[in-house]
Each structure stands twice: as C-alpha cells, then as structure tokens.
Design a protein around this motif. Structure first.
Motif, short mmCIF file in Angstrom:
data_model
loop_
_atom_site.label_atom_id
_atom_site.label_comp_id
_atom_site.label_asym_id
_atom_site.label_seq_id
_atom_site.Cartn_x
_atom_site.Cartn_y
_atom_site.Cartn_z
N HIS A 259 34.67 25.25 45.65
CA HIS A 259 34.01 24.76 44.80
C HIS A 259 34.31 25.59 43.61
CE1 HIS A 259 32.18 22.04 47.65
NE2 HIS A 259 31.89 21.29 46.99
N GLU A 260 35.35 26.41 43.66
CA GLU A 260 35.95 27.48 42.43
C GLU A 260 34.75 28.12 41.78
OE1 GLU A 260 38.22 24.89 39.73
OE2 GLU A 260 39.91 24.76 41.42
N MET A 261 33.55 28.31 42.61
CA MET A 261 32.61 29.28 41.95
C MET A 261 32.75 30.73 41.98
SD MET A 261 29.42 27.13 44.07
CE MET A 261 28.35 28.12 43.40
N ALA A 262 33.77 31.06 43.04
CA ALA A 262 34.11 32.36 43.03
C ALA A 262 35.16 32.74 44.02
CB ALA A 262 32.69 33.36 43.68
N ASP A 263 35.96 33.92 44.09
CA ASP A 263 36.86 34.22 44.59
C ASP A 263 36.44 35.56 45.64
OD1 ASP A 263 37.62 36.77 43.35
OD2 ASP A 263 38.73 35.51 41.88
N PHE A 264 37.19 35.48 46.91
CA PHE A 264 36.72 36.50 47.61
C PHE A 264 37.83 37.54 48.06
CE2 PHE A 264 32.97 33.93 47.77
CZ PHE A 264 31.97 34.70 48.16
N LYS A 265 37.72 38.54 47.61
CA LYS A 265 38.86 39.67 47.92
C LYS A 265 38.66 39.68 49.41
CE LYS A 265 40.70 44.11 46.50
NZ LYS A 265 40.39 45.30 45.71
N VAL A 266 39.83 39.94 50.18
CA VAL A 266 39.59 40.19 51.64
C VAL A 266 40.15 41.78 51.70
CG1 VAL A 266 40.72 40.04 53.94
CG2 VAL A 266 40.30 38.15 52.38
N ILE A 267 39.33 42.78 51.70
CA ILE A 267 39.56 44.18 51.79
C ILE A 267 40.20 44.44 53.17
CG2 ILE A 267 38.75 46.53 51.36
CD1 ILE A 267 36.41 45.16 49.92
N PRO A 268 41.51 44.90 53.12
CA PRO A 268 42.34 44.98 54.45
C PRO A 268 41.80 46.34 55.02
CG PRO A 268 43.76 45.37 52.80
CD PRO A 268 42.51 44.91 52.21
N THR A 269 41.54 46.09 56.16
CA THR A 269 41.29 47.77 56.95
C THR A 269 42.09 47.62 58.42
OG1 THR A 269 39.63 49.02 58.26
CG2 THR A 269 39.01 46.82 58.05
N SER A 270 42.81 48.72 58.88
CA SER A 270 43.39 48.67 60.43
C SER A 270 42.24 49.22 61.25
CB SER A 270 44.49 49.54 60.23
OG SER A 270 44.53 50.63 59.65
N SER A 271 41.10 49.38 60.75
CA SER A 271 40.33 50.24 61.88
C SER A 271 40.18 49.37 63.11
CB SER A 271 38.91 50.53 60.99
OG SER A 271 39.27 51.61 59.89
N LYS A 272 39.76 49.95 63.80
CA LYS A 272 39.42 49.07 65.21
C LYS A 272 37.88 49.12 65.34
CE LYS A 272 39.61 49.36 70.33
NZ LYS A 272 39.81 47.75 70.41
N TRP A 273 37.51 47.95 65.27
CA TRP A 273 36.09 47.47 65.23
C TRP A 273 35.64 47.74 66.89
CZ3 TRP A 273 33.94 44.11 68.43
CH2 TRP A 273 32.87 43.69 68.63
#
Length: 303
Positions: A259-273
């Motif tokens: 609905h174009e209310m906000a964008d969400f930056k995907v902060i990349p991590t290579s960490s093993k969860w």
C-alpha cells in the motif's frame, strides 16, 4: 535520535520443545539465549528491553532478568492475553492460545515510543545483527523507511523437523518486495538429493538455500502499532472460527509495502542463525555458544 528499544517476543508456550525454553540455560553458567541477545543489544547501544510475555510467566521472568540487568539496561514487561477489547474487538472468541506474533507486538503499544527492534526470545542472532540494526534505528529509520535482518534460509534450518520462516522477495535496490510466512519448511532427501522444501496445501515447493528470510528481527517505528490496530479487528472477524489462525508480523510490513506506506530495507547478514525448536536442538546450541566463547566473541560469564 535517542537509544532504540529491544522488544523480545517471549510469550510462546514452546509446544514442540516441551518446556519453557525462554528461561532454559544454554551458556556455561545457565545463560539463556535471551541473555546473549541482551548482551549484544547493550553493546550495540540499545537503551531498553521490553519482554512480551504471558502474565503467568511474570514471576519466572523477573527472577531471571530483573536483578542481573539492573543498572545495565532499562527493563519493562508487556502482557499478551485474550482481552481483545483494547485492540478494537468487541466480542469474546474462545481460543487455546493468543493470536500470533503481530498480536504480541501490539501488546507493547503503551510501552514503546521510540524506534524499536523485534526479536524472538529463543533465537540466537549474533553481534553483527544487533550492531547493524542499532545503526539503522539511530541514523536511518523513519515512518516511511523501516527494516529487517535478512538471513539465508540455509543457515537457519533445524535437522530435527519443520520450521517457520518469513520468506522474502528482495528488489534490486535491496528492499523487501514481499514477505510470506511459510510455516512448514524442512529438509528432504539424502546426499545429492538433499534439499530444502516448504509445504503448502499438501504440495511441496523447493526453496533455494540462499533465499533471504526474516527471523522476526525487525526494525520498526511506533507507526507499526497503528497499522496493526487498523488491520487486527477485521483479521479476527475473518478468522473467528479458525483456532489456528495467527496474525503474523510479516503480514504487517507486507501490507505496508503493497500500500506504499513504507519500504523495508533488507539488511543482509551471512551469520548462521541458531535456535531451539526441538529438544534435540539444545546440545547443538550449547556447543555453538561454547565455540563462540572459546573464540572470544563472548565472555564466559555475561553478567
């Protein structure tokens, strides 16, 4: 901006684990997974932690955390329960468990007035994630620009059963195009046929191990509470007769993006969860923490 808040989702009953894993000990001195997250959050610059719990867990949680965190970070509690009137629902619906993770987040709406990060109590995310999120929440976040940590699904799996993940579609600019909660992701096959799949409506679909997924590590502003409160009553009405329906966090950012209310930056991590879903996961988590301590990533005794 001031210091951000850490919102810890700790109200789950851990049915697959068999006990209250939020307070189970995994470190050498009985440290919980939450202890490591809070330790990382304090170092990264968070100023407050709010635990979202069930009211019946309060005494146990306070005995675990209040004294050892005193003077290190502000601590508060919010309660997830079955009273829906405070969220605009005017009737009682009988259920055996509350309405999911976004319902849990709404339960903290009167406790948080600043940018905040949402995490699961039973997930180990690592120092890198907290440092990156703290930087985002203190220098970049706005009501129109929020974030999530993007983990590779292949680095978040359990060998002992299915897991739930928010599967992300990521744009060329690094923003989330969509996120879909997949509640039945698991390994299938052996050897060269070993792969990750998810099951939906009894159909299996392959999932690339490098697919970015949300591990419920979100960077929000309080604007999210307003969106939740707007969507929740209709969700309840539509699912009043479905005792398994859950109001998941990923549905909120997904709605805001569409609905174009906000964008969400995907902060990349290579960490093993790593985390605990099944009892068999516990020794793996203990060994992983022990290795991090031996490498100097954490002191032997946190607090």
């Amino acid at each position: 901006m001031g210091k951000p808040t850490l919102l810890v989702l700790a109200a789950g009953m851990a049915s697959r684990y068999g006990s209250l894993k939020q307070v189970d000990g995994f470190g050498p001195h009985g440290e919980t997974i939450i202890d490591y997250s809070i330790y990382d959050a304090i170092k990264a610059g968070f100023g407050k932690v709010v635990f979202i719990i069930r009211k019946e867990f309060e005494d146990v949680m306070r005995s675990k955390f209040d004294e050892k965190l005193a003077g290190k970070i502000e601590v508060d509690y919010a309660f997830q329960d079955f009273d829906l009137t405070k969220f605009g629902v005017d009737r009682v619906i009988e259920r055996s468990k509350p309405w999911g993770t976004a319902h849990a987040v709404m339960s903290a709406k009167d406790k948080v007035n600043e940018p905040f990060c949402v995490i699961n109590a039973d997930d180990f995310y690592g120092t890198d994630s907290f440092e990156k999120m703290a930087k985002f929440l203190t220098s970049e976040v706005s009501d129109a620009h929020m974030s999530l940590m993007g983990f590779e699904v292949g680095k978040t799996m359990s060998d002992y059963g299915y897991v739930s993940r928010g599967v992300c579609e990521v744009s060329a600019a690094g923003n989330m195009d969509s996120v879909t909660e997949r509640t039945n992701i698991y390994y299938k096959g052996e050897g060269t046929d070993h792969k990750i799949v998810y099951n939906e409506n009894d159909i299996e679909y392959d999932l690339d191990p490098k697919t970015r997924v949300s591990m419920n590590f979100w960077g929000f502003t309080p604007k999210v509470f307003d969106v939740c409160l707007n969507l929740f009553p209709s969700f309840v009405e539509e699912n009043a007769d479905n005792p398994k329906a859950e109001f998941f966090i990923p549905s909120i950012p997904d709605y805001m993006v569409k609905h174009e209310m906000a964008d969400f930056k995907v902060i990349p991590t290579s960490s093993k969860w790593f985390g605990v879903t099944y009892p068999e996961d516990k020794p793996i988590v203990q060994d992983s923490i022990s290795k991090l301590i031996s490498e100097g990533a954490y002191p032997e005794k946190l607090f």
